[in-house]
Write an enzyme that holds these catalytic residues in place. Sequence first.
Site, mmCIF file in Angstrom:
data_model
loop_
_atom_site.group_PDB
_atom_site.id
_atom_site.type_symbol
_atom_site.label_atom_id
_atom_site.label_comp_id
_atom_site.label_asym_id
_atom_site.label_seq_id
_atom_site.Cartn_x
_atom_site.Cartn_y
_atom_site.Cartn_z
ATOM 1 N N TRP A 36 0.485 8.825 2.532
ATOM 2 C CA TRP A 36 -0.566 7.818 2.539
ATOM 3 C C TRP A 36 -2.017 8.435 2.419
ATOM 4 C CZ3 TRP A 36 0.148 3.178 1.738
ATOM 5 C CH2 TRP A 36 1.500 2.587 1.857
ATOM 6 N N ASP A 87 -7.086 7.072 9.644
ATOM 7 C CA ASP A 87 -6.312 6.167 9.350
ATOM 8 C C ASP A 87 -4.892 6.330 10.261
ATOM 9 O OD1 ASP A 87 -3.949 4.372 8.523
ATOM 10 O OD2 ASP A 87 -3.908 5.134 6.610
ATOM 11 N N LYS A 125 2.862 -1.760 11.866
ATOM 12 C CA LYS A 125 3.861 -0.950 12.290
ATOM 13 C C LYS A 125 3.932 -0.824 13.833
ATOM 14 C CE LYS A 125 3.792 1.202 8.153
ATOM 15 N NZ LYS A 125 2.633 1.642 7.282
#
Length: 369
Positions: free
Chosen positions: A109, A179, A203
């Site tokens: 990511w 993030d 999530k």
Amino acid sequence: MSTVQLSANDLNFSGGPGALPHEVLLQAQQAMIALPETGLSVLGMSHRSAWFRELLDEAEQHIRDLLNLEDRYAVLFLQGGSSLQFSMIPANFAHGAKRPTEFVASGYWSGKAIGEAACAAPVKVLWDGGADGYHRLPDFEELAWNPQAPFFHYVSNETVEGLQFHQTPRMEGATVISDMSSDFLSRPIDAGRYAMIYAHAQKNLGPAGVTVAILDTALLDRIPDGLPPMLDYRTHVRHRSIYNTPPVFSLYALTLICRWLRQDIGGLDAMEAINSLKAGRLYQCLDDMGGLVIPQAERDFRSQMNVAFRFRDTRLDALCLQEAADAGFSGLGGHRSIGGLRASIYNAVLPAAVELLAEFLEDFARRHG
Ligand SMILES: *Cc1c(COP(=O)(O)O)cnc(C)c1O
């Protein structure tokens, strides 16, 4: 074996969208037909209604209280997922900058975030774990960061590789942006150390469709004029997250999750305690398998949210996944970029479900070790 009765849904270890608490699903089910407060389906509620304004205010207040946010932060609910933040952040904060933006490349990511930022601004990677396959993370102290960089970005939990920072950056003067998509509200954090934190919902917080962005309002002065309004953070601050039609249902579910976190779980300290027990149980089980499995993360960087591992004999990966599916578990396949297995044990995954998975893995190891 455990005696708790678990449904197929309780045995969902998906990397995302993640499992949601059963109590929340029941309330969401009822709200589909009629919200207790309005008698209307949540799917037909106007985003301009008083009910929705109150809902958003409540969600914001929960996030402020859970994280002890100082007043200088704005809490925004945005769309486009965390991926849109990858490009909005450089567009807003690195426009025309003389110095490069700074990144830690710690996994899948962060790689995505770097790639998107590079389209808008020069990028400097301060640390890259790619050469040895993303098994560890740097110490913030060992990074040669520049306080004049437009911002410093890192991913607090690398969802794919299962690597999590267990320290908070102490980078006085730096514009630290994180993030936190896959570990937001899973543990307490020292929010005051960040210029910006963002996390999409799917999530730990609810269904896909909404991304929480917490930003120090001092950052707003750095935004150049001329951005399309939808991509300018100031638009969303000014319109209090209702510039255009927001995902009403996702925000309703997110609010239910916040209530659940506070009322049923008891806040972030309690949530972290549960999460460490769950992760501890699974990692112990992997360690006890001796050399049969290889965890992706080195010990100090193990994620409490995503437990990624592979069997030394790669044929066992597929066999284990097949047997797990036959036993009622789902979502255990590793991310397509690295393969292997991954058990995602987000907030809503019950300790009893983790226990059942650990027992399954122990049994598998006995039979194939
Ligand atoms: C899943 C994930 C993303 C991708 O988010 P989208 O909402 O699908 O754009 C970004 N960052 C992290 C850390 C993630 O786990």
